[in-house]
Design a protein around this motif. Structure first.
Motif, PDB file in Angstrom:
ATOM      1  N   ARG A 145      23.780  24.412 -26.899  1.00  0.00           N
ATOM      2  CA  ARG A 145      23.667  24.485 -25.439  1.00  0.00           C
ATOM      3  C   ARG A 145      22.294  25.001 -24.989  1.00  0.00           C
ATOM      4  O   ARG A 145      21.914  24.844 -23.833  1.00  0.00           O
ATOM      5  CB  ARG A 145      24.769  25.380 -24.863  1.00  0.00           C
ATOM      6  CG  ARG A 145      24.661  26.845 -25.253  1.00  0.00           C
ATOM      7  CD  ARG A 145      25.782  27.690 -24.676  1.00  0.00           C
ATOM      8  NE  ARG A 145      25.624  29.108 -24.970  1.00  0.00           N
ATOM      9  CZ  ARG A 145      26.024  29.686 -26.081  1.00  0.00           C
ATOM     10  NH1 ARG A 145      26.630  28.971 -27.017  1.00  0.00           N
ATOM     11  NH2 ARG A 145      25.840  30.994 -26.275  1.00  0.00           N
ATOM     12  N   ALA A 307      23.990  19.314 -18.281  1.00  0.00           N
ATOM     13  CA  ALA A 307      24.656  18.504 -19.305  1.00  0.00           C
ATOM     14  C   ALA A 307      25.450  19.348 -20.302  1.00  0.00           C
ATOM     15  O   ALA A 307      25.777  18.877 -21.390  1.00  0.00           O
ATOM     16  CB  ALA A 307      23.613  17.663 -20.053  1.00  0.00           C
ATOM     17  N   ARG A 308      25.743  20.590 -19.939  1.00  0.00           N
ATOM     18  CA  ARG A 308      26.417  21.485 -20.879  1.00  0.00           C
ATOM     19  C   ARG A 308      27.783  20.947 -21.303  1.00  0.00           C
ATOM     20  O   ARG A 308      28.137  20.989 -22.475  1.00  0.00           O
ATOM     21  CB  ARG A 308      26.574  22.878 -20.247  1.00  0.00           C
ATOM     22  CG  ARG A 308      27.280  23.880 -21.139  1.00  0.00           C
ATOM     23  CD  ARG A 308      27.220  25.279 -20.563  1.00  0.00           C
ATOM     24  NE  ARG A 308      25.840  25.768 -20.521  1.00  0.00           N
ATOM     25  CZ  ARG A 308      25.489  26.951 -20.010  1.00  0.00           C
ATOM     26  NH1 ARG A 308      26.407  27.744 -19.483  1.00  0.00           N
ATOM     27  NH2 ARG A 308      24.227  27.330 -20.023  1.00  0.00           N
ATOM     28  N   ARG A 309      28.563  20.429 -20.377  1.00  0.00           N
ATOM     29  CA  ARG A 309      29.908  19.943 -20.712  1.00  0.00           C
ATOM     30  C   ARG A 309      29.881  18.553 -21.333  1.00  0.00           C
ATOM     31  O   ARG A 309      30.739  18.219 -22.150  1.00  0.00           O
ATOM     32  CB  ARG A 309      30.785  19.937 -19.462  1.00  0.00           C
ATOM     33  CG  ARG A 309      31.077  21.329 -18.920  1.00  0.00           C
ATOM     34  CD  ARG A 309      32.071  21.276 -17.765  1.00  0.00           C
ATOM     35  NE  ARG A 309      32.408  22.603 -17.280  1.00  0.00           N
ATOM     36  CZ  ARG A 309      33.260  22.844 -16.289  1.00  0.00           C
ATOM     37  NH1 ARG A 309      33.863  21.819 -15.679  1.00  0.00           N
ATOM     38  NH2 ARG A 309      33.504  24.087 -15.912  1.00  0.00           N
ATOM     39  N   THR A 310      28.925  17.736 -20.938  1.00  0.00           N
ATOM     40  CA  THR A 310      28.824  16.371 -21.472  1.00  0.00           C
ATOM     41  C   THR A 310      27.387  16.147 -21.937  1.00  0.00           C
ATOM     42  O   THR A 310      26.538  15.689 -21.163  1.00  0.00           O
ATOM     43  CB  THR A 310      29.209  15.326 -20.405  1.00  0.00           C
ATOM     44  OG1 THR A 310      30.446  15.696 -19.788  1.00  0.00           O
ATOM     45  CG2 THR A 310      29.327  13.945 -21.028  1.00  0.00           C
ATOM     46  N   PRO A 311      27.079  16.488 -23.191  1.00  0.00           N
ATOM     47  CA  PRO A 311      25.688  16.469 -23.675  1.00  0.00           C
ATOM     48  C   PRO A 311      24.975  15.129 -23.518  1.00  0.00           C
ATOM     49  O   PRO A 311      23.764  15.099 -23.337  1.00  0.00           O
ATOM     50  CB  PRO A 311      25.832  16.860 -25.155  1.00  0.00           C
ATOM     51  CG  PRO A 311      27.062  17.701 -25.195  1.00  0.00           C
ATOM     52  CD  PRO A 311      27.996  17.062 -24.207  1.00  0.00           C
ATOM     53  N   ARG A 312      25.709  14.002 -23.580  1.00  0.00           N
ATOM     54  CA  ARG A 312      25.018  12.714 -23.478  1.00  0.00           C
ATOM     55  C   ARG A 312      24.382  12.501 -22.102  1.00  0.00           C
ATOM     56  O   ARG A 312      23.512  11.639 -21.943  1.00  0.00           O
ATOM     57  CB  ARG A 312      25.979  11.566 -23.791  1.00  0.00           C
ATOM     58  CG  ARG A 312      27.033  11.280 -22.749  1.00  0.00           C
ATOM     59  CD  ARG A 312      27.822  10.008 -23.083  1.00  0.00           C
ATOM     60  NE  ARG A 312      28.822   9.708 -22.076  1.00  0.00           N
ATOM     61  CZ  ARG A 312      30.044  10.235 -22.064  1.00  0.00           C
ATOM     62  NH1 ARG A 312      30.404  11.083 -23.022  1.00  0.00           N
ATOM     63  NH2 ARG A 312      30.908   9.904 -21.114  1.00  0.00           N
ATOM     64  N   TYR A 313      24.803  13.296 -21.114  1.00  0.00           N
ATOM     65  CA  TYR A 313      24.204  13.178 -19.780  1.00  0.00           C
ATOM     66  C   TYR A 313      22.743  13.633 -19.765  1.00  0.00           C
ATOM     67  O   TYR A 313      22.033  13.400 -18.779  1.00  0.00           O
ATOM     68  CB  TYR A 313      25.006  13.986 -18.763  1.00  0.00           C
ATOM     69  CG  TYR A 313      26.344  13.375 -18.389  1.00  0.00           C
ATOM     70  CD1 TYR A 313      26.678  12.088 -18.807  1.00  0.00           C
ATOM     71  CD2 TYR A 313      27.277  14.075 -17.627  1.00  0.00           C
ATOM     72  CE1 TYR A 313      27.910  11.522 -18.478  1.00  0.00           C
ATOM     73  CE2 TYR A 313      28.507  13.526 -17.297  1.00  0.00           C
ATOM     74  CZ  TYR A 313      28.821  12.238 -17.725  1.00  0.00           C
ATOM     75  OH  TYR A 313      30.032  11.688 -17.398  1.00  0.00           O
ATOM     76  N   LYS A 314      22.302  14.283 -20.840  1.00  0.00           N
ATOM     77  CA  LYS A 314      20.890  14.648 -20.914  1.00  0.00           C
ATOM     78  C   LYS A 314      20.003  13.413 -20.832  1.00  0.00           C
ATOM     79  O   LYS A 314      18.897  13.461 -20.273  1.00  0.00           O
ATOM     80  CB  LYS A 314      20.607  15.412 -22.216  1.00  0.00           C
ATOM     81  CG  LYS A 314      21.165  16.821 -22.243  1.00  0.00           C
ATOM     82  CD  LYS A 314      20.783  17.561 -23.503  1.00  0.00           C
ATOM     83  CE  LYS A 314      21.578  17.113 -24.699  1.00  0.00           C
ATOM     84  NZ  LYS A 314      21.356  17.994 -25.879  1.00  0.00           N
ATOM     85  N   ASP A 431      26.948   9.688 -28.550  1.00  0.00           N
ATOM     86  CA  ASP A 431      28.192  10.313 -29.006  1.00  0.00           C
ATOM     87  C   ASP A 431      28.537   9.903 -30.437  1.00  0.00           C
ATOM     88  O   ASP A 431      28.965  10.736 -31.248  1.00  0.00           O
ATOM     89  CB  ASP A 431      29.343   9.963 -28.065  1.00  0.00           C
ATOM     90  CG  ASP A 431      29.263  10.715 -26.743  1.00  0.00           C
ATOM     91  OD1 ASP A 431      28.566  11.744 -26.685  1.00  0.00           O
ATOM     92  OD2 ASP A 431      29.893  10.255 -25.764  1.00  0.00           O
TER      93      ASP A 431
END
Length: 458
Positions: A145, A307-314, A431
């Protein structure tokens, strides 16, 4: 002895691999060395007038004193990172930083161009692979994170070091002569190199069931396990089968085409279109670089949080930052802005132009097998340098000859739009690539200082 026990947290990818205090100590030391890496690399730029006057060198010779470092770093980056991954990241960093610091200090004792050129080549040899190995180490010690945040700060040290190198070189040369500048900036790096012995490493991770946690030297001598060629084939084959890494590398390179074009040609633009002296234009460009360094850190924090909860949103967030970069610079150079208003818009663009650096390295660490993170980071560095940093200045020069510098700087930021599209493509495989290495367990290597104490006692 060990500073901390080999951690029960080792298997949790979203917690510190070692104690929080030890992790931040490792970051501080790695940041400090990155800072002096670029101070040592760039200090010579402000010394050019002094060297040219004393030794009667051509501009071609002066330029080669800078270029030789990039050449050596480019050639040796991947091999050095590969060895660091299989042997020890901490030991490798200690050796690298000691070499480049001593080589920088040795520059003050050179008597002619050939000696100074050779010393600068050794500086490059020492710096080879440092950025990749340092990034891999801190990315692994910190929770996922926080990766974009700490890596953004790590790479911001390069920008800060570049600016400090130019400023310190001029100040020191004015006080004590140009040769003294090398000694003054070289000594702190040598001190940090020795202190780096107290940084904790993580244990080398086996790549396959047949390849145990041993060095490449052992792999060569123990053919019954696997040949060196087989190890290399496995490593680069694995990297090639990680599409997120490849798309993200290309996306980052396209963004750096824009960044390198602006930073390389902005002094000339300010000189030609704002009638600034070269010295004043250099100071204004330094301001843009400093703002970009702040942007690397702040955008790393922002992207990590969003993007902490959904890393691919980075990845789509990086895409947005690239589009913003393109729009600002195209408007700054091609719009109706002039004078101070134009420069302020350029500074604002600088806040976005390197915003991807920490995040993209964190993404690479997310999808690369822990046993070859230094190598993967080196692949990232090679692509960013060859396809991004090397392209921007040259392409802008070619377009400037055809259309003029202002028009060239208006068109080149379109590469940031291409970067935005590539980041969206990379998101599609993120993912799956993360899941492929999710079961890899990490553990803490014994403290290097403990081994040294044991050896001394023996």
């Amino acid at each position: 002895m060990n500073v901390i026990p080999d951690s029960p947290r080792a298997g949790n990818d979203d917690d510190y691999l070692i104690s929080k205090r030890q992790a931040w100590f490792a970051f501080a030391m790695t940041f400090g060395l990155m800072l002096f890496d670029y101070i040592d690399r760039q200090v010579i730029v402000s010394l050019f007038p002094h060297i040219k006057s004393e030794w009667h060198l051509s501009d071609k010779q002066l330029g080669s004193l800078v270029s030789i470092i990039s050449i050596v770093v480019g050639v040796g980056g991947i091999p050095v990172a590969l060895l660091a991954d299989r042997i020890s990241r901490v030991k490798s960093i200690v050796v690298m930083s000691t070499i480049w610091s001593l080589a920088t200090i040795s520059c003050m004792f050179t008597a002619n161009f050939g000696q100074l050129f050779a010393a600068r080549a050794v500086v490059g040899a020492g710096e080879t692979g440092y950025g990749s190995v340092g990034a891999a180490l801190i990315a692994t010690l910190f929770p996922k994170r926080l990766r974009s945040t700490v890596l953004g700060a790590f790479f911001a040290a390069a920008s800060l070091g570049a600016v400090l190198g130019v400023v310190l070189g001029g100040v020191i040369a004015a006080q004590w002569g140009w040769k003294a500048a090398f000694g003054v900036v070289g000594v702190p790096g040598l001190v940090l190199a020795l202190l780096y012995l107290f940084v904790r490493d993580y244990k080398t991770v086996a790549l396959t069931p047949k390849v145990s946690q041993v060095s490449l030297v052992s792999l060569v001598s123990q053919a019954s396990h696997q040949s060196l060629g087989g190890t290399l084939k496995h490593i680069f084959g694995t990297l090639a089968r990680t599409p997120t890494l490849l798309w993200a590398c290309l996306a980052g390179a396209m963004q750096l085409v824009t960044m390198s074009a602006v930073t390389s040609w902005l002094p000339s633009f300010l000189n030609r279109f704002h009638s600034m002296t070269p010295a004043a234009a250099g100071k204004q460009t330094a301001l843009v670089i400093l703002v970009s360094a702040v942007g690397v850190i702040l955008w790393g924090i922002v992207v990590d949080r969003l993007a902490r909860r959904t890393p691919r949103y980075k990845l789509p967030l990086l895409s947005v930052l690239c589009v913003v970069t393109s729009v600002i610079f195209m408007e700054a150079f091609g719009g109706s802005y002039t004078g101070d208003a134009q420069f302020k818009l350029i500074v604002f663009g600088g806040f976005f132009m390197t915003s991807i650096m920490g995040v993209i390295t964190g993404i690479a660490m997310d999808v690369i097998h822990p046993g070859m993170r230094s190598t993967g980071a080196a692949v990232l560095a090679v692509i960013l340098n060859l396809c991004g940093l090397a392209v921007g200045p040259f392409l802008t020069g070619v377009l400037s000859d055809q259309w003029g510098l202002q028009q060239a700087l208006t068109v080149v930021p379109l590469f940031s739009i291409l970067a935005a599209a590539l980041f969206i493509i990379a998101m599609r495989t993120y993912d799956a690539d993360v899941a492929r290495i999710s079961d890899v367990k990490l553990d803490v290597a014994p403290a290097l200082t403990g081994h040294l104490s044991t050896d001394a006692a023996a």
